[in-house]
Design a protein around this motif. Structure first.
Motif, mmCIF file in Angstrom:
data_model
loop_
_atom_site.group_PDB
_atom_site.id
_atom_site.type_symbol
_atom_site.label_atom_id
_atom_site.label_comp_id
_atom_site.label_asym_id
_atom_site.label_seq_id
_atom_site.Cartn_x
_atom_site.Cartn_y
_atom_site.Cartn_z
ATOM 1 N N GLY A 131 47.399 55.903 42.962
ATOM 2 C CA GLY A 131 46.943 54.635 42.415
ATOM 3 C C GLY A 131 46.156 54.784 41.131
ATOM 4 O O GLY A 131 45.789 55.874 40.695
ATOM 5 N N VAL A 132 45.887 53.632 40.510
ATOM 6 C CA VAL A 132 45.070 53.574 39.297
ATOM 7 C C VAL A 132 43.608 53.709 39.695
ATOM 8 O O VAL A 132 43.157 53.104 40.667
ATOM 9 N N ASN A 133 42.836 54.487 38.963
ATOM 10 C CA ASN A 133 41.457 54.765 39.344
ATOM 11 C C ASN A 133 40.457 53.798 38.718
ATOM 12 O O ASN A 133 39.262 53.917 38.942
ATOM 13 N N LYS A 134 40.916 52.823 37.940
ATOM 14 C CA LYS A 134 40.001 51.916 37.252
ATOM 15 C C LYS A 134 39.405 50.906 38.223
ATOM 16 O O LYS A 134 40.105 50.131 38.858
ATOM 17 N N VAL A 135 38.072 50.918 38.331
ATOM 18 C CA VAL A 135 37.353 49.990 39.192
ATOM 19 C C VAL A 135 37.094 48.703 38.422
ATOM 20 O O VAL A 135 36.578 48.720 37.306
ATOM 21 N N THR A 136 37.438 47.565 39.045
ATOM 22 C CA THR A 136 37.274 46.267 38.386
ATOM 23 C C THR A 136 36.315 45.344 39.125
ATOM 24 O O THR A 136 35.956 44.286 38.598
ATOM 25 N N ALA A 137 35.882 45.700 40.324
ATOM 26 C CA ALA A 137 34.943 44.868 41.076
ATOM 27 C C ALA A 137 34.237 45.714 42.122
ATOM 28 O O ALA A 137 34.844 46.611 42.721
ATOM 29 N N ILE A 138 32.939 45.436 42.340
ATOM 30 C CA ILE A 138 32.130 46.147 43.332
ATOM 31 C C ILE A 138 31.297 45.112 44.078
ATOM 32 O O ILE A 138 30.764 44.171 43.470
ATOM 33 N N PHE A 139 31.151 45.311 45.382
ATOM 34 C CA PHE A 139 30.379 44.351 46.167
ATOM 35 C C PHE A 139 29.923 45.002 47.468
ATOM 36 O O PHE A 139 30.667 45.775 48.076
ATOM 37 N N LYS A 140 28.705 44.690 47.890
ATOM 38 C CA LYS A 140 28.194 45.148 49.179
ATOM 39 C C LYS A 140 27.923 43.936 50.047
ATOM 40 O O LYS A 140 27.160 43.045 49.667
ATOM 41 N N ASP A 141 28.547 43.899 51.227
ATOM 42 C CA ASP A 141 28.437 42.716 52.065
ATOM 43 C C ASP A 141 27.224 42.804 52.993
ATOM 44 O O ASP A 141 26.439 43.761 52.942
ATOM 45 N N GLY A 142 27.098 41.806 53.849
ATOM 46 C CA GLY A 142 25.944 41.735 54.735
ATOM 47 C C GLY A 142 25.890 42.835 55.759
ATOM 48 O O GLY A 142 24.831 43.098 56.340
ATOM 49 N N ALA A 143 27.012 43.473 56.028
ATOM 50 C CA ALA A 143 27.057 44.596 56.965
ATOM 51 C C ALA A 143 26.886 45.934 56.258
ATOM 52 O O ALA A 143 27.145 46.992 56.848
ATOM 53 N N ALA A 144 26.451 45.878 54.995
ATOM 54 C CA ALA A 144 26.203 47.082 54.190
ATOM 55 C C ALA A 144 27.478 47.874 53.912
ATOM 56 O O ALA A 144 27.428 49.078 53.698
ATOM 57 N N ILE A 145 28.617 47.187 53.922
ATOM 58 C CA ILE A 145 29.883 47.830 53.558
ATOM 59 C C ILE A 145 30.129 47.625 52.073
ATOM 60 O O ILE A 145 30.073 46.501 51.581
ATOM 61 N N LEU A 146 30.371 48.704 51.353
ATOM 62 C CA LEU A 146 30.639 48.617 49.922
ATOM 63 C C LEU A 146 32.134 48.427 49.712
ATOM 64 O O LEU A 146 32.946 49.255 50.125
ATOM 65 N N TRP A 147 32.473 47.299 49.068
ATOM 66 C CA TRP A 147 33.862 46.994 48.729
ATOM 67 C C TRP A 147 34.090 47.380 47.276
ATOM 68 O O TRP A 147 33.296 47.038 46.400
ATOM 69 N N PRO B 183 46.940 42.521 47.194
ATOM 70 C CA PRO B 183 47.549 42.041 45.941
ATOM 71 C C PRO B 183 48.113 43.194 45.118
ATOM 72 O O PRO B 183 47.771 44.365 45.334
ATOM 73 N N LYS B 184 48.943 42.843 44.166
ATOM 74 C CA LYS B 184 49.521 43.835 43.263
ATOM 75 C C LYS B 184 48.903 43.745 41.876
ATOM 76 O O LYS B 184 49.385 44.373 40.941
ATOM 77 N N VAL B 185 47.834 42.950 41.761
ATOM 78 C CA VAL B 185 47.163 42.753 40.471
ATOM 79 C C VAL B 185 45.701 43.111 40.627
ATOM 80 O O VAL B 185 45.207 43.377 41.721
ATOM 81 N N ALA B 186 44.974 43.119 39.512
ATOM 82 C CA ALA B 186 43.593 43.573 39.498
ATOM 83 C C ALA B 186 42.687 42.677 40.335
ATOM 84 O O ALA B 186 42.825 41.450 40.348
ATOM 85 N N ILE B 187 41.747 43.308 41.021
ATOM 86 C CA ILE B 187 40.697 42.590 41.748
ATOM 87 C C ILE B 187 39.587 42.290 40.748
ATOM 88 O O ILE B 187 39.040 43.205 40.115
ATOM 89 N N SER B 188 39.202 41.001 40.611
ATOM 90 C CA SER B 188 38.236 40.637 39.569
ATOM 91 C C SER B 188 36.875 40.217 40.115
ATOM 92 O O SER B 188 35.963 39.929 39.325
ATOM 93 N N GLY B 189 36.700 40.170 41.436
ATOM 94 C CA GLY B 189 35.388 39.815 41.956
ATOM 95 C C GLY B 189 35.379 39.714 43.471
ATOM 96 O O GLY B 189 36.414 39.506 44.105
ATOM 97 N N PHE B 190 34.174 39.871 44.053
ATOM 98 C CA PHE B 190 33.966 39.737 45.491
ATOM 99 C C PHE B 190 32.804 38.780 45.733
ATOM 100 O O PHE B 190 31.920 38.601 44.888
ATOM 101 N N ALA B 191 32.776 38.188 46.923
ATOM 102 C CA ALA B 191 31.644 37.384 47.378
ATOM 103 C C ALA B 191 31.745 37.253 48.886
ATOM 104 O O ALA B 191 32.786 37.554 49.489
ATOM 105 N N GLN B 192 30.678 36.797 49.515
ATOM 106 C CA GLN B 192 30.658 36.578 50.954
ATOM 107 C C GLN B 192 29.956 35.270 51.248
ATOM 108 O O GLN B 192 28.891 35.001 50.693
ATOM 109 N N ASP B 193 30.546 34.447 52.126
ATOM 110 C CA ASP B 193 29.927 33.165 52.437
ATOM 111 C C ASP B 193 29.043 33.293 53.676
ATOM 112 O O ASP B 193 28.920 34.363 54.279
#
Length: 957
Positions: free
Chosen positions: A77-93, A120-130
């Motif tokens: 895979g491509v190694n370029k990171v486009t989004a980072i997020f840590k959720d309420g369970a302390a899991i880093l996405w 998806p087959k396209v870039a991930i541009s963001g994360f969030a948690q409700d």
């Protein structure tokens, strides 16, 4: 007194100094050299966690010292990171350009996330948690997705999404997802399980439908950055769009970050960073090296008050948002004042200067007066009081149209004014001749200010030299003196404090008041004291002060005290006694501030005059971190990392433990110190700068590893992280094993005792049987009939063959000798028993002649038998069978099967049986049962009687 001509002359003579503006002090963070010419373009930091960076070279983690790179497990895979997020369970996405999503596992390894529906087959541009725990992620090309823990769902154009190419994803204060696309903003949420979408575009007031950035604030608004038309503010409830800045000509907005309600930082595509003052509605470009023409990838405000800037020109920069600097050519700043119009006044030895700025906040210092200025003050009428050295005090009206001078001719005790303070109706001037209080009931620019009172050496004050005069919230006036401690004037009464807790106070340089109304003052060589009206609190080296050469104390709008000294600024919380050091990392090291050279502006910022120019301190009101964030990075057992979240129960040989931890303090990483202790092993805390420790060969037991970090060396109220674990004892020390061992031991003792008792009983029985056997044998052998028969035989032999009689006597003597010799032994060699049988047979044959035939066959050497056994059996055969010429008795003794010696005779029972005790054969059986498991074999077949006696190979059995 009005004097236009002199004042006009002074203004005409004013000098313009160097162009200046407020600029932050940036710190450069050197990125790794192995990035191959590329740079990260993404910043992310969860609360109390590491700073994460993403880009072409993957994921990186920064702790203030080093960057650690994490590569995804797959190599295709491509190694370029486009989004980072840590959720309420302390899991880093971690989202990638090719649509892959990875999680960082307990061993800090990026593992792929593979939902059943696929990715998806396209870039991930963001994360969030409700609030329901659903994870949302945006894509550039496939719209918006959310994951409810079981399956994945999509928001696309069919649901009303304004576009599938999403630039940014943000969660608002109501838990809804705002996405920025080429078609405006789409607000997405779930209501009763149904997808809801609301779109904002030009018709709803957006200045530009290409939305590149969305930033929610704490007031229920979202700040929106666009492609061409700058930024706007949208109320999340009413959806009203407002434009704080009408005209924008600075290019594409890439990122935005708020500094509370003070300032909006804006990162652009090619024009660097812009700072928008939310109160003044004024924007200016941040000037720092090549940053003004840089492409800004990302901005981030951390929990300590540091702003991070990631750009293509300057890499990774950070600055402490508490401080901004006005560089200028003015030397030896002695006084500073921000007036009610937010104009900056500066007094130096060469004169009084006023800073005049343009709409961008840039401007020049202009000379107003040529006097040596020592102090500045603004009264309730807006007049500026200028205390000079030797020329009294000069009053300037707010518009600089009028001025007047008050000197010794007007009642001042001295013309040198070191400090000025007051209230709406009176003012205090501290001079070299004492202090004087003036009446301000009327505007002193138009009416002479009359002297209310004067305090000096001849009064209770005890000195003429006053460093600081300070009026507190209770309208009490405090005086910091030279050598005479601190004094306070309350209700017309002057009280002096010459010592604190039996320590002389002597000279007092600076005075301030905290939010609780306590007075704090600095001394010459003994640090700072707090006074609540009854008791003194000391603050010195022991309590954490870095420098006792204190030139100023000032309380900010949040009630925290700034302690100004040459090494920098200490930020002190009088409620918690916590100190934060600001020095080199914040740009305020070796600033050498002059005595009491500080002032407040109308928003509560503090302006400080130093040798390095003027520093503006912003008292940020957010709940900023005041302690390093403690993180236990890893626990290793026997040099192998223990899985995070694993049950901390270890085997007895898993007793070599290593702990790696970090105290994240990006404000000044080098100042962090650690304190750790292993409860159950260490008695006291161990203080170290190292961020790891090893405990080898721990004994079994319960332990709790505790570690805390500090940025000021005091460890006062610092948070402590704990890790409890248990090392099991070895199996031989475990309770169940000990109980089992005790039971087994007791059982063995019991078995030993029982065996011993049985052995003793057996030995006793054997002895008894042996004694009885001996007794019976002796009794039988000394039987009168036996003796009579032997004597008759002897008489007959003596007459017929004397030599044979002698032999007969010898045999009889040997026989009796053997009985006496063997009766005490348990076993004797078989050959000795057979020798005794031969002697006995000799005696019998002399009696019965050829009527008795005894055939003896020797056994193997080394065999043993119970003594007198064969003799007794031979005697029984003779005793109970007919021996005559017509019926000769044949007896055979021979070994059988290598383990028995057998005595066999023909059965020729006597018609009248001789009386028998029944002891002989029974005694033999019992004695052998005590000695061996082999049985005595007794058999009668046809006309033969046979007894087989076990042969033993050990004389000790």
């Amino acid at each position: 007194m009005r004097s236009h001509s002199l004042f006009t002359c002074l203004v005409v003579l004013c000098a313009a100094w160097s162009l200046c503006s407020q600029t932050p002090a940036f710190k450069q963070h050197e990125l790794p050299e192995d990035l191959g010419g590329t740079q990260p373009n993404l910043l992310y930091q969860p609360e109390g966690d590491f700073l994460w960076l993403g880009g072409q070279n993957g994921l990186m983690r920064y702790d203030g010292f080093d960057f650690q790179t994490f590569q995804r497990m797959d190599t295709t895979g491509v190694n370029k990171v486009t989004a980072i997020f840590k959720d309420g369970a302390a899991i880093l996405w971690v989202g990638y350009e090719d649509g892959a999503i990875f999680h960082l596992n307990q061993h800090d390894i990026l593992m792929p996330w593979e939902p059943e529906e696929g990715l998806p087959k396209v870039a991930i541009s963001g994360f969030a948690q409700d609030e329901a725990g659903r994870t949302w992620f945006a894509t550039y090309g496939e719209g918006l997705y959310y994951w409810d823990g079981r399956r994945m769902y999509n928001f696309g154009t069919e649901e009303g999404l304004s576009g599938l190419d999403i630039y940014v994803l943000a969660k608002d204060n109501n838990g809804r997802m705002w996405v920025g696309t080429d078609g405006g903003i789409s607000i997405c949420w779930l209501e009763d399980g149904k997808k809801k979408v609301r779109t904002l575009g030009r018709e709803e007031g957006l200045p530009d439908e290409i939305v590149r950035y969305i930033l929610p604030d704490s007031e229920g608004n979202c700040w929106v950055g666009t492609y061409e038309q700058g930024f706007c503010q949208i109320n999340e409830t009413t959806m009203e769009v407002s434009f704080p800045l009408k005209n924008w000509h600075h290019g594409v907005i890439k990122s935005m970050e708020l500094i509370e309600d003070r300032e909006l930082w804006i990162g652009t595509e090619s024009n660097g960073v812009w700072q928008f003052d939310l109160k003044e509605k004024r924007i200016k470009q941040l000037k720092y090296q090549a940053l003004s023409t840089a492409k800004i990838f990302d901005l981030h405000m951390d929990g300590e008050g540091n702003m991070w800037v990631l750009s293509n020109q300057e890499g990774l920069l950070s600055t402490n948002c508490h401080f901004a600097f006005i560089q200028n050519d003015l030397e030896n700043l002695q006084a500073i004042r921000m007036d009610g119009r937010n104009r900056l006044w500066v007094g130096v030895q060469t004169g009084l200067y006023l800073f005049e700025s343009d709409s961008l906040g840039e401007g020049v210092f202009k000379m107003i007066l040529p006097d040596n200025v020592l102090s500045l003050f603004e009264d309730a009428y807006g007049n500026i009081w200028v205390g000079t050295f030797g020329n009294g005090v000069i009053l300037l009206d707010p518009n600089l149209n009028l001025h007047r001078r008050i000197s010794e001719q007007n009642g001042l005790p001295n013309g040198s004014i070191l400090s000025i303070d007051g209230t709406s109706n009176h003012i205090w001037l501290a001079t070299l001749g004492g202090v004087v209080e003036l009446d301000l009931s009327h505007n002193p620019m138009h009416y002479s200010a009359s002297v209310i009172r004067q305090l000096d050496y001849e009064t209770e004050l005890g000195t003429n030299f006053i460093y600081k005069v300070f009026v507190d919230q209770k309208q009490r006036t405090w005086f910091g003196t030279d050598g005479q401690g601190i004094s306070v004037l309350e209700n017309g009464q002057l009280k002096r404090y010459l010592e604190a807790d039996s320590v002389p106070i002597k000279s007092v340089y600076s005075i301030t008041e905290d939010a609780q109304g306590h007075i704090w003052f600095s001394t010459v060589r003994n640090g700072v004291y707090g006074f609540d009206g009854q008791n003194f609190r000391h603050l010195g080296y022991k309590e954490g002060l870095r420098d006792l050469n204190i030139s100023g104390l000032v309380t900010d709008k949040n009630g925290k005290i700034l302690i100004l000294h040459p090494r920098g600024i200490d930020h002190f919380d009088p409620t918690t006694n916590h100190l934060i050091y600001f020095g080199r990392e914040a740009g305020v090291e070796h600033i050498n501030p002059n005595l009491n050279t500080y002032s407040f502006d109308n928003r509560g910022d503090i302006w400080i005059g130093t040798d390095k120019g003027i520093i503006r301190y912003a008292a940020l009101s957010n709940d900023l971190s005041i302690h390093p964030a403690n993180i236990l990075k890893s626990v290793s057992v026997n040099f192998k990392a223990l899985q995070k979240g694993a049950l901390p129960r270890l085997k007895y040989n898993e007793n070599n433990l290593a702990f790696e931890y970090v105290g994240l303090w990006y404000t000044d990483p080098g100042s962090v110190r650690y304190r750790y202790k292993l409860e159950g092993y260490n008695h006291d805390w161990i203080i170290s700068k190292d961020n790891q420790t090893v405990y080898p060969n721990l004994p079994h037991g319960d332990y709790t590893f505790m570690v805390s970090s500090t940025e000021n060396g005091r460890f006062h109220n610092e948070p402590i992280i704990q890790y409890a674990f248990h090392i099991s004892p070895p199996i031989w020390l475990q309770t169940w094993f000990i109980i089992l061992f005790i039971l087994l031991f007791v059982g063995l003792i019991y078995l030993f005792i029982r065996t011993r008792e049985k052995r003793m009983q057996r030995e006793a029985s054997l002895v008894k049987e042996k004694l009885e056997s001996q007794f019976e044998t002796l009794k039988s052998q000394i039987n009168p009939h036996f003796l009579f028969n032997n004597f008759n035989t002897l008489i007959t032999i003596i007459e017929e063959n004397p030599s044979l009689a002698v032999e007969y006597v010898e045999k009889l003597a040997d026989f009796y000798r053997s009985i006496l010799q063997y009766r005490e032994k348990e076993l004797i060699p078989l050959e000795e028993e057979l020798k005794m049988v031969e002697d006995y047979t000799f005696l019998l044959k002399k009696r019965f002649g050829n009527n008795l035939h005894v055939a003896i066959e020797k056994g193997e050497q080394g065999s043993y038998i119970v003594p007198l056994t064969l003799q007794m059996l031979l005697e029984n055969a003779v005793k109970h069978n007919i021996i005559s010429k017509q019926q000769p008795l044949e007896i055979a003794i021979y070994p059988e099967n290598g383990s028995y010696i057998t005595i066999r005779n023909h059965l020729q029972r006597k018609i009248v049986a001789e009386p028998s005790t029944g002891f002989g054969l029974d005694s033999i059986i019992k004695r052998y049962s005590l000695l061996t498991a082999k049985k005595v074999l007794i058999g009668e077949a046809g006309n033969e009687f046979k007894v087989s006696i076990p042969i033993m190979n050990n004389s000790k059995l």
